[in-house]
Design a protein around this motif. Structure first.
Motif, PDB file in Angstrom:
ATOM      1  N   ASP A 144      22.770 -16.615  28.534  1.00 37.18           N
ATOM      2  CA  ASP A 144      21.488 -17.167  28.956  1.00 37.18           C
ATOM      3  C   ASP A 144      21.633 -18.425  29.800  1.00 37.18           C
ATOM      4  OD1 ASP A 144      20.243 -15.158  27.585  1.00 37.18           O
ATOM      5  OD2 ASP A 144      19.783 -16.366  25.813  1.00 37.18           O
ATOM      6  N   THR A 145      22.701 -19.184  29.570  1.00 39.57           N
ATOM      7  CA  THR A 145      22.867 -20.460  30.257  1.00 39.57           C
ATOM      8  C   THR A 145      23.466 -20.301  31.648  1.00 39.57           C
ATOM      9  OG1 THR A 145      25.025 -20.724  29.209  1.00 39.57           O
ATOM     10  CG2 THR A 145      23.132 -21.756  28.119  1.00 39.57           C
ATOM     11  N   GLN A 146      23.773 -19.077  32.039  1.00 47.11           N
ATOM     12  CA  GLN A 146      24.437 -18.871  33.317  1.00 47.11           C
ATOM     13  C   GLN A 146      23.609 -17.957  34.209  1.00 47.11           C
ATOM     14  OE1 GLN A 146      28.258 -17.373  32.261  1.00 47.11           O
ATOM     15  NE2 GLN A 146      28.982 -19.318  31.464  1.00 47.11           N
ATOM     16  N   VAL A 147      23.488 -18.337  35.467  1.00 44.97           N
ATOM     17  CA  VAL A 147      22.733 -17.521  36.407  1.00 44.97           C
ATOM     18  C   VAL A 147      23.638 -16.574  37.174  1.00 44.97           C
ATOM     19  CG1 VAL A 147      20.917 -19.228  36.658  1.00 44.97           C
ATOM     20  CG2 VAL A 147      22.881 -19.335  38.175  1.00 44.97           C
ATOM     21  N   SER A 148      24.915 -16.862  37.223  1.00 47.89           N
ATOM     22  CA  SER A 148      25.844 -16.012  37.956  1.00 47.89           C
ATOM     23  C   SER A 148      26.155 -14.752  37.168  1.00 47.89           C
ATOM     24  CB  SER A 148      27.152 -16.762  38.218  1.00 47.89           C
ATOM     25  OG  SER A 148      26.930 -17.910  38.995  1.00 47.89           O
ATOM     26  N   ASN A 149      26.398 -13.645  37.877  1.00 49.83           N
ATOM     27  CA  ASN A 149      26.876 -12.458  37.186  1.00 49.83           C
ATOM     28  C   ASN A 149      28.381 -12.352  37.355  1.00 49.83           C
ATOM     29  OD1 ASN A 149      27.620 -10.800  39.531  1.00 49.83           O
ATOM     30  ND2 ASN A 149      25.416 -10.671  39.928  1.00 49.83           N
ATOM     31  N   ALA A 150      28.959 -11.351  36.702  1.00 47.97           N
ATOM     32  CA  ALA A 150      30.415 -11.263  36.624  1.00 47.97           C
ATOM     33  C   ALA A 150      31.084 -11.018  37.966  1.00 47.97           C
ATOM     34  CB  ALA A 150      30.798 -10.154  35.649  1.00 47.97           C
ATOM     35  N   HIS A 151      30.294 -10.629  38.973  1.00 49.09           N
ATOM     36  CA  HIS A 151      30.884 -10.296  40.267  1.00 49.09           C
ATOM     37  C   HIS A 151      30.430 -11.239  41.378  1.00 49.09           C
ATOM     38  CE1 HIS A 151      32.344  -6.747  38.254  1.00 49.09           C
ATOM     39  NE2 HIS A 151      31.118  -6.442  37.900  1.00 49.09           N
ATOM     40  N   SER A 152      29.777 -12.348  41.018  1.00 52.76           N
ATOM     41  CA  SER A 152      29.371 -13.321  42.026  1.00 52.76           C
ATOM     42  C   SER A 152      30.601 -14.002  42.621  1.00 52.76           C
ATOM     43  CB  SER A 152      28.453 -14.375  41.411  1.00 52.76           C
ATOM     44  OG  SER A 152      27.260 -13.791  40.942  1.00 52.76           O
ATOM     45  N   PRO A 153      30.540 -14.354  43.901  1.00 54.89           N
ATOM     46  CA  PRO A 153      31.696 -15.007  44.533  1.00 54.89           C
ATOM     47  C   PRO A 153      32.042 -16.326  43.849  1.00 54.89           C
ATOM     48  CG  PRO A 153      30.108 -14.259  46.183  1.00 54.89           C
ATOM     49  CD  PRO A 153      29.436 -14.119  44.848  1.00 54.89           C
ATOM     50  N   GLY A 154      33.334 -16.563  43.666  1.00 54.41           N
ATOM     51  CA  GLY A 154      33.807 -17.860  43.212  1.00 54.41           C
ATOM     52  C   GLY A 154      33.711 -18.134  41.727  1.00 54.41           C
ATOM     53  N   ILE A 155      33.341 -17.140  40.906  1.00 56.74           N
ATOM     54  CA  ILE A 155      33.178 -17.440  39.484  1.00 56.74           C
ATOM     55  C   ILE A 155      34.355 -16.971  38.631  1.00 56.74           C
ATOM     56  CG2 ILE A 155      30.678 -17.309  39.702  1.00 56.74           C
ATOM     57  CD1 ILE A 155      30.839 -14.716  38.029  1.00 56.74           C
ATOM     58  N   ARG A 156      35.245 -16.182  39.204  1.00 53.30           N
ATOM     59  CA  ARG A 156      36.384 -15.711  38.414  1.00 53.30           C
ATOM     60  C   ARG A 156      37.423 -16.817  38.254  1.00 53.30           C
ATOM     61  NH1 ARG A 156      36.928  -9.233  39.812  1.00 53.30           N
ATOM     62  NH2 ARG A 156      34.748  -8.800  39.274  1.00 53.30           N
ATOM     63  N   THR A 157      38.231 -16.680  37.241  1.00 56.34           N
ATOM     64  CA  THR A 157      39.188 -17.727  36.891  1.00 56.34           C
ATOM     65  C   THR A 157      40.330 -17.760  37.896  1.00 56.34           C
ATOM     66  OG1 THR A 157      38.661 -17.305  34.573  1.00 56.34           O
ATOM     67  CG2 THR A 157      40.596 -18.653  35.033  1.00 56.34           C
ATOM     68  N   ASP A 158      40.597 -18.945  38.423  1.00 54.84           N
ATOM     69  CA  ASP A 158      41.696 -19.138  39.367  1.00 54.84           C
ATOM     70  C   ASP A 158      42.982 -19.424  38.589  1.00 54.84           C
ATOM     71  OD1 ASP A 158      42.723 -19.886  42.196  1.00 54.84           O
ATOM     72  OD2 ASP A 158      43.267 -21.601  40.937  1.00 54.84           O
ATOM     73  N   PRO A 159      44.066 -18.693  38.842  1.00 51.95           N
ATOM     74  CA  PRO A 159      45.298 -18.886  38.062  1.00 51.95           C
ATOM     75  C   PRO A 159      45.862 -20.299  38.123  1.00 51.95           C
ATOM     76  CG  PRO A 159      45.365 -16.785  39.205  1.00 51.95           C
ATOM     77  CD  PRO A 159      44.156 -17.510  39.723  1.00 51.95           C
ATOM     78  N   GLY A 160      45.882 -20.898  39.304  1.00 52.45           N
ATOM     79  CA  GLY A 160      46.410 -22.249  39.412  1.00 52.45           C
ATOM     80  C   GLY A 160      45.573 -23.254  38.644  1.00 52.45           C
ATOM     81  N   GLN A 161      44.268 -23.135  38.768  1.00 53.22           N
ATOM     82  CA  GLN A 161      43.382 -24.030  38.037  1.00 53.22           C
ATOM     83  C   GLN A 161      43.476 -23.784  36.536  1.00 53.22           C
ATOM     84  OE1 GLN A 161      38.945 -23.697  38.273  1.00 53.22           O
ATOM     85  NE2 GLN A 161      39.114 -25.690  39.295  1.00 53.22           N
ATOM     86  N   ALA A 162      43.673 -22.521  36.152  1.00 52.74           N
ATOM     87  CA  ALA A 162      43.810 -22.196  34.731  1.00 52.74           C
ATOM     88  C   ALA A 162      45.034 -22.877  34.127  1.00 52.74           C
ATOM     89  CB  ALA A 162      43.899 -20.686  34.547  1.00 52.74           C
ATOM     90  N   ALA A 163      46.147 -22.850  34.846  1.00 47.60           N
ATOM     91  CA  ALA A 163      47.360 -23.513  34.357  1.00 47.60           C
ATOM     92  C   ALA A 163      47.132 -25.014  34.219  1.00 47.60           C
ATOM     93  CB  ALA A 163      48.522 -23.229  35.304  1.00 47.60           C
ATOM     94  N   GLU A 164      46.471 -25.590  35.202  1.00 50.63           N
ATOM     95  CA  GLU A 164      46.151 -27.019  35.166  1.00 50.63           C
ATOM     96  C   GLU A 164      45.229 -27.342  33.991  1.00 50.63           C
ATOM     97  OE1 GLU A 164      42.971 -28.765  37.866  1.00 50.63           O
ATOM     98  OE2 GLU A 164      44.795 -29.429  38.889  1.00 50.63           O
ATOM     99  N   PHE A 165      44.247 -26.482  33.767  1.00 56.29           N
ATOM    100  CA  PHE A 165      43.267 -26.685  32.696  1.00 56.29           C
ATOM    101  C   PHE A 165      43.939 -26.665  31.324  1.00 56.29           C
ATOM    102  CE2 PHE A 165      40.216 -24.961  29.618  1.00 56.29           C
ATOM    103  CZ  PHE A 165      39.109 -25.771  29.823  1.00 56.29           C
ATOM    104  N   VAL A 166      44.814 -25.690  31.100  1.00 58.82           N
ATOM    105  CA  VAL A 166      45.490 -25.578  29.808  1.00 58.82           C
ATOM    106  C   VAL A 166      46.365 -26.803  29.559  1.00 58.82           C
ATOM    107  CG1 VAL A 166      47.231 -24.266  28.527  1.00 58.82           C
ATOM    108  CG2 VAL A 166      45.384 -23.067  29.712  1.00 58.82           C
ATOM    109  N   THR A 167      47.058 -27.264  30.582  1.00 58.17           N
ATOM    110  CA  THR A 167      47.891 -28.461  30.435  1.00 58.17           C
ATOM    111  C   THR A 167      47.042 -29.686  30.119  1.00 58.17           C
ATOM    112  OG1 THR A 167      49.563 -27.588  31.955  1.00 58.17           O
ATOM    113  CG2 THR A 167      49.525 -29.973  31.617  1.00 58.17           C
TER     114      THR A 167
END
Length: 284
Positions: A144-167
């Motif tokens: 409910d809190t999100q207006v984007s759907n699963a196929h909207s541009p730019g919403i999928r997880t970026d691998p480089g950013q994911a690695a940075e986020f976990v660290t």
């Protein structure tokens, strides 16, 4: 059998290249059915309670969490308890006393840096109390809190950013946006298998797929092969539950004993759970 921790179950599954099912509990019958299905499959399972389900129980998670724990310790397979999609810090702070070994702190709708800061704080709190923590990066559709759907541009997880986020946050598992969506009632989601592989290579913690009810069996099995470890399942259980109740009452419109229709609904959930587990964990 004593309670397992979610971290133990995730590490075991990841080390063998398998998935582990994490199934949403709404009422007591769900918890009973999920463990029954896991026992039929002969595999461990994660019982998870969402923040939304906590609100359904008048904001008091203690009774349903206690019931989940009793069912878990009576099981013949390893079972852990997980608190899912926590946004409310008050609910977060009650998780340790309620018996959960892990939480999913959901700040995924925030801007990236705000997500990092909020998640890092939650992770520090959780780790100090012996809990493991899952977070989300990217936007899984259907909330409910999100207006984007699963196929909207730019919403999928970026691998480089994911690695940075976990660290930066020191989380123990990461929910990723790879094409699935919450609350889907048809199994038509198209997952990005190559992105899952890239995320698996980039991220040192287990990957989590939310919205698995909307993924076909073939694509779900392939997602695990590509690197998904924790597979969250909710909507399809409620579909099984409610459709069975409707069917029983249609056959017996004068029925007024809930034990008769709830027992059939519970059995149907157990069958769905056993099938999911066999699909993702290599059970026969």
């Amino acid at each position: 059998m004593s309670l397992a921790t979610t971290q133990e179950l995730l590490r075991s599954a990841a080390s063998r290249g398998l998935g582990i099912g994490a199934f949403n509990v709404i009422t007591l019958e769900y918890a009973e059915a999920i463990v029954s299905g896991a026992e039929q499959a002969g595999s461990p399972v994660i019982l998870q309670l969402s923040e939304n389900a906590t609100r359904f129980h008048h904001g008091n998670m203690a009774p349903i969490a206690a019931a989940m724990r009793e069912i878990a310790v009576s099981a013949t397979v390893p079972v852990s308890l997980h608190l899912d999609h926590v946004e409310d810090q008050e609910i977060l702070y009650r998780s340790a006393d309620a018996g959960f070994s892990s939480i999913m702190f959901d700040a995924g709708s925030l801007p990236y840096q705000d997500n990092v800061e909020a998640t890092r704080k939650a992770a520090g709190w959780a780790h100090a109390r012996g809990l493991s923590i899952e977070a989300e990066l990217g936007y899984v559709g259907g909330k409910d809190t999100q207006v984007s759907n699963a196929h909207s541009p730019g919403i999928r997880t970026d691998p480089g950013q994911a690695a940075e986020f976990v660290t930066a946050t020191e989380v123990d598992a990461l929910a990723v946006a790879v094409g699935s969506s919450h609350a889907m009632t048809a199994r038509t989601a198209l997952l990005d298998a190559e992105l899952i592989r890239e995320l698996r290579a980039a991220v040192p913690v287990p990957l989590v797929l939310h919205g698995s009810s909307g993924v076909s069996e073939e694509n779900l099995a392939h997602a695990v092969e590509c690197g998904i470890v924790k597979v969250n399942v909710g909507t399809i259980l409620s579909i099984a539950y409610t459709s069975t109740v409707r069917s029983v009452l249609a056959r017996q419109p004068s029925l007024n004993d809930p034990r008769q229709y709830l027992s059939e609904a519970r059995d149907e959930i157990a069958a769905v759970v056993a099938n999911f587990i066999a699909l993702i964990s290599g059970s026969p």
